[in-house]
Design a protein around this motif. Structure first.
Motif, PDB file in Angstrom:
ATOM      1  N   GLY A 131       0.816  -1.215   0.000  1.00 49.66           N
ATOM      2  CA  GLY A 131       0.000   0.000   0.000  1.00 49.66           C
ATOM      3  C   GLY A 131       0.847   1.261   0.000  1.00 49.66           C
ATOM      4  O   GLY A 131       2.019   1.259   0.399  1.00 49.66           O
ATOM      5  N   THR A 132       0.248   2.361  -0.438  1.00 49.91           N
ATOM      6  CA  THR A 132       0.918   3.664  -0.449  1.00 49.91           C
ATOM      7  C   THR A 132      -0.128   4.752  -0.263  1.00 49.91           C
ATOM      8  O   THR A 132      -1.344   4.496  -0.360  1.00 49.91           O
ATOM      9  N   ARG A 133       0.317   5.976  -0.011  1.00 48.54           N
ATOM     10  CA  ARG A 133      -0.564   7.119   0.145  1.00 48.54           C
ATOM     11  C   ARG A 133      -0.342   8.109  -0.985  1.00 48.54           C
ATOM     12  O   ARG A 133       0.656   8.024  -1.710  1.00 48.54           O
ATOM     13  N   VAL A 134      -1.257   9.045  -1.108  1.00 47.76           N
ATOM     14  CA  VAL A 134      -1.160  10.054  -2.170  1.00 47.76           C
ATOM     15  C   VAL A 134       0.092  10.904  -1.928  1.00 47.76           C
ATOM     16  O   VAL A 134       0.298  11.441  -0.827  1.00 47.76           O
ATOM     17  N   GLY A 135       0.956  11.002  -2.945  1.00 52.53           N
ATOM     18  CA  GLY A 135       2.171  11.796  -2.859  1.00 52.53           C
ATOM     19  C   GLY A 135       3.307  11.115  -2.149  1.00 52.53           C
ATOM     20  O   GLY A 135       4.416  11.674  -2.091  1.00 52.53           O
ATOM     21  N   GLU A 136       3.093   9.928  -1.604  1.00 51.36           N
ATOM     22  CA  GLU A 136       4.146   9.215  -0.879  1.00 51.36           C
ATOM     23  C   GLU A 136       4.962   8.382  -1.866  1.00 51.36           C
ATOM     24  O   GLU A 136       4.431   7.795  -2.812  1.00 51.36           O
ATOM     25  N   ILE A 137       6.278   8.328  -1.675  1.00 46.71           N
ATOM     26  CA  ILE A 137       7.162   7.591  -2.583  1.00 46.71           C
ATOM     27  C   ILE A 137       7.059   6.101  -2.277  1.00 46.71           C
ATOM     28  O   ILE A 137       7.142   5.678  -1.119  1.00 46.71           O
ATOM     29  N   VAL A 138       6.858   5.314  -3.340  1.00 47.68           N
ATOM     30  CA  VAL A 138       6.784   3.863  -3.226  1.00 47.68           C
ATOM     31  C   VAL A 138       7.792   3.266  -4.205  1.00 47.68           C
ATOM     32  O   VAL A 138       8.005   3.787  -5.298  1.00 47.68           O
ATOM     33  N   ASP A 139       8.434   2.161  -3.809  1.00 45.18           N
ATOM     34  CA  ASP A 139       9.460   1.521  -4.635  1.00 45.18           C
ATOM     35  C   ASP A 139       8.833   0.431  -5.492  1.00 45.18           C
ATOM     36  O   ASP A 139       8.058  -0.397  -5.004  1.00 45.18           O
ATOM     37  N   TYR A 140       9.215   0.445  -6.782  1.00 48.32           N
ATOM     38  CA  TYR A 140       8.715  -0.529  -7.768  1.00 48.32           C
ATOM     39  C   TYR A 140       9.933  -1.257  -8.321  1.00 48.32           C
ATOM     40  O   TYR A 140      10.840  -0.636  -8.896  1.00 48.32           O
ATOM     41  N   ALA A 186       2.412  -7.675 -14.450  1.00 55.03           N
ATOM     42  CA  ALA A 186       1.777  -6.502 -13.863  1.00 55.03           C
ATOM     43  C   ALA A 186       1.878  -6.550 -12.350  1.00 55.03           C
ATOM     44  O   ALA A 186       1.702  -7.606 -11.738  1.00 55.03           O
ATOM     45  N   ALA A 187       2.170  -5.368 -11.755  1.00 58.82           N
ATOM     46  CA  ALA A 187       2.230  -5.242 -10.300  1.00 58.82           C
ATOM     47  C   ALA A 187       1.180  -4.239  -9.863  1.00 58.82           C
ATOM     48  O   ALA A 187       0.866  -3.291 -10.588  1.00 58.82           O
ATOM     49  N   SER A 188       0.611  -4.456  -8.720  1.00 65.26           N
ATOM     50  CA  SER A 188      -0.443  -3.571  -8.233  1.00 65.26           C
ATOM     51  C   SER A 188      -0.133  -3.133  -6.813  1.00 65.26           C
ATOM     52  O   SER A 188       0.544  -3.834  -6.052  1.00 65.26           O
ATOM     53  N   VAL A 189      -0.637  -1.950  -6.464  1.00 61.07           N
ATOM     54  CA  VAL A 189      -0.490  -1.403  -5.126  1.00 61.07           C
ATOM     55  C   VAL A 189      -1.815  -0.783  -4.727  1.00 61.07           C
ATOM     56  O   VAL A 189      -2.540  -0.233  -5.563  1.00 61.07           O
ATOM     57  N   ARG A 190      -2.156  -0.897  -3.465  1.00 59.64           N
ATOM     58  CA  ARG A 190      -3.431  -0.378  -2.989  1.00 59.64           C
ATOM     59  C   ARG A 190      -3.225   1.004  -2.385  1.00 59.64           C
ATOM     60  O   ARG A 190      -2.256   1.237  -1.652  1.00 59.64           O
ATOM     61  N   LEU A 191      -4.119   1.940  -2.708  1.00 59.82           N
ATOM     62  CA  LEU A 191      -4.052   3.302  -2.197  1.00 59.82           C
ATOM     63  C   LEU A 191      -4.657   3.355  -0.805  1.00 59.82           C
ATOM     64  O   LEU A 191      -5.799   2.942  -0.596  1.00 59.82           O
ATOM     65  N   ARG A 223      -6.171   5.501   2.017  1.00 57.92           N
ATOM     66  CA  ARG A 223      -6.819   6.792   2.183  1.00 57.92           C
ATOM     67  C   ARG A 223      -6.646   7.271   3.621  1.00 57.92           C
ATOM     68  O   ARG A 223      -6.779   6.511   4.573  1.00 57.92           O
ATOM     69  N   THR A 224      -6.337   8.529   3.763  1.00 54.42           N
ATOM     70  CA  THR A 224      -6.143   9.124   5.084  1.00 54.42           C
ATOM     71  C   THR A 224      -7.324   9.974   5.522  1.00 54.42           C
ATOM     72  O   THR A 224      -7.474  10.264   6.710  1.00 54.42           O
ATOM     73  N   ALA A 228      -3.070   9.910  -8.201  1.00 55.68           N
ATOM     74  CA  ALA A 228      -4.367   9.392  -8.634  1.00 55.68           C
ATOM     75  C   ALA A 228      -5.118   8.848  -7.423  1.00 55.68           C
ATOM     76  O   ALA A 228      -4.530   8.465  -6.411  1.00 55.68           O
ATOM     77  N   LEU A 229      -6.457   8.796  -7.541  1.00 57.11           N
ATOM     78  CA  LEU A 229      -7.299   8.400  -6.412  1.00 57.11           C
ATOM     79  C   LEU A 229      -7.908   7.022  -6.598  1.00 57.11           C
ATOM     80  O   LEU A 229      -8.823   6.646  -5.856  1.00 57.11           O
ATOM     81  N   ASP A 230      -7.436   6.253  -7.559  1.00 58.67           N
ATOM     82  CA  ASP A 230      -7.950   4.897  -7.736  1.00 58.67           C
ATOM     83  C   ASP A 230      -7.548   4.031  -6.546  1.00 58.67           C
ATOM     84  O   ASP A 230      -6.426   4.128  -6.030  1.00 58.67           O
ATOM     85  N   SER A 231      -8.453   3.145  -6.138  1.00 58.65           N
ATOM     86  CA  SER A 231      -8.180   2.295  -4.980  1.00 58.65           C
ATOM     87  C   SER A 231      -7.028   1.347  -5.239  1.00 58.65           C
ATOM     88  O   SER A 231      -6.179   1.123  -4.369  1.00 58.65           O
ATOM     89  N   VAL A 232      -6.978   0.761  -6.408  1.00 59.65           N
ATOM     90  CA  VAL A 232      -5.900  -0.143  -6.787  1.00 59.65           C
ATOM     91  C   VAL A 232      -5.274   0.397  -8.070  1.00 59.65           C
ATOM     92  O   VAL A 232      -5.980   0.675  -9.041  1.00 59.65           O
TER      93      VAL A 232
END
Length: 302
Positions: A35-44, A123-128, A130-131, A97-101
């Motif tokens: 999971g990640t948050r809006v604007g937060e850096i995530v590693d791929y 394909a890799a997926s990450v879940r958003l 929400r705060t 983006a505000l998509d859940s996945v």
């Protein structure tokens, strides 16, 4: 039914054996956390296991990362073990983006001679995550507050600098445009000031002479008169004799009469019984200095 030859059977088995590892060589991708948050850096992470002699190119910052934005990447050198090479790169991304996945699949480019082959990765997926709290059945009540808060006053340096520069420019233009007029006014001011000083000092010497009848006070009055005319007309009469001064002023009657009287008193010690003659000499010299001042002050100067 005709049986297949041993040669054709062996060839078929070899092709199947070579095709089976090729299907297992697809690039793999995954997010380093679920999971990640809006604007937060995530590693791929993107990795690819391949034959050692294969030329592989991983995507750079110009690749298509939507719905993510590229921030940076960490590249790891190729590792080869037991006849197989592994390339691995970790991309640092963020999303607004505000998509859940949200999903991402970056392709890998293979160089084969003069041709290139693009191989998509898994394909890799990450879940958003929400705060913001989930909206309730009713919108919250907003409270209006229009009270002005005090703000500290700050010095406006740009405006003051601009105003100072403009003022200096106007003053410079005024000085350049009226330079000659200002210089003439200053010269005339100095003439008036020097003339007033001369008259005051000259009257003081005469008064002291009248009270004491001292030749020293008369000499001081004559010396003051000569020095004043020297500075007024820019000449050297303070170093000339009486005859030379009279000649310099073209035998002026007042100068000739006054200087001969003062010379007779100073050098011949001949005081006349009539004090009016000595007083007249002082008056003639003062009037002559006044006429020369009027002449010089009326003369235009450069």
């Amino acid at each position: 039914m005709q049986r297949a030859s041993p040669f054709l059977l062996g060839l078929a088995l070899l092709l199947l054996a070579s095709a089976e590892p090729a299907a297992a060589q697809a690039p793999r991708s995954r997010f380093m956390r679920p999971g990640t948050r809006v604007g937060e850096i995530v590693d791929y992470e993107l990795s690819y296991a391949h034959a050692p002699g294969l030329e592989v190119i991983f995507p750079d910052s110009t690749a298509e990362f939507k719905p993510f934005e590229y921030v940076g990447k960490t590249y790891y050198p190729t590792r080869t073990r037991r006849g197989q090479s592994l390339d691995r790169t970790v991309y640092h991304l963020r999303t607004f983006a505000l998509d859940s996945v949200q999903r991402l699949s970056l392709p890998v480019t293979l160089l084969q001679g003069n041709d290139t082959v693009t191989v998509p990765s898994t394909a890799a997926s990450v879940r958003l995550q929400r705060t913001a709290p989930a909206p309730g059945p009713e919108a919250p009540v907003l409270r209006q507050n229009t009270t002005a808060l005090p703000v500290a006053t700050q010095f406006n340096y740009p405006y003051w600098l601009a105003g100072t520069g403009l003022l200096a420019l106007v003053a410079g233009g005024f000085f350049i445009g009226f330079r000659r007029t200002l210089r003439l006014r200053y010269q005339r001011y100095r003439l008036r000031k020097n003339h007033a000083y001369f008259l005051a000092q000259y009257a003081r010497h005469i008064e002291r002479f009248t009270l004491s009848r001292s030749l020293t006070n008369m000499e001081r009055a004559i010396t003051l008169w000569k020095n004043y005319l020297t500075g007024l007309e820019d000449n050297t009469i303070n170093s000339l004799t009486t005859r030379e001064i009279v000649a310099h002023y073209e035998n002026d009657h007042d100068v000739n009469t006054a200087l001969r009287i003062t010379d007779r008193v100073i050098y011949g010690n001949q005081f006349t019984e009539e004090e009016a003659e000595t007083d007249m000499a002082f008056i003639l010299l003062r009037d002559f200095a006044q006429r020369r001042y009027d002449l010089v002050s009326a003369r235009p100067r450069a």
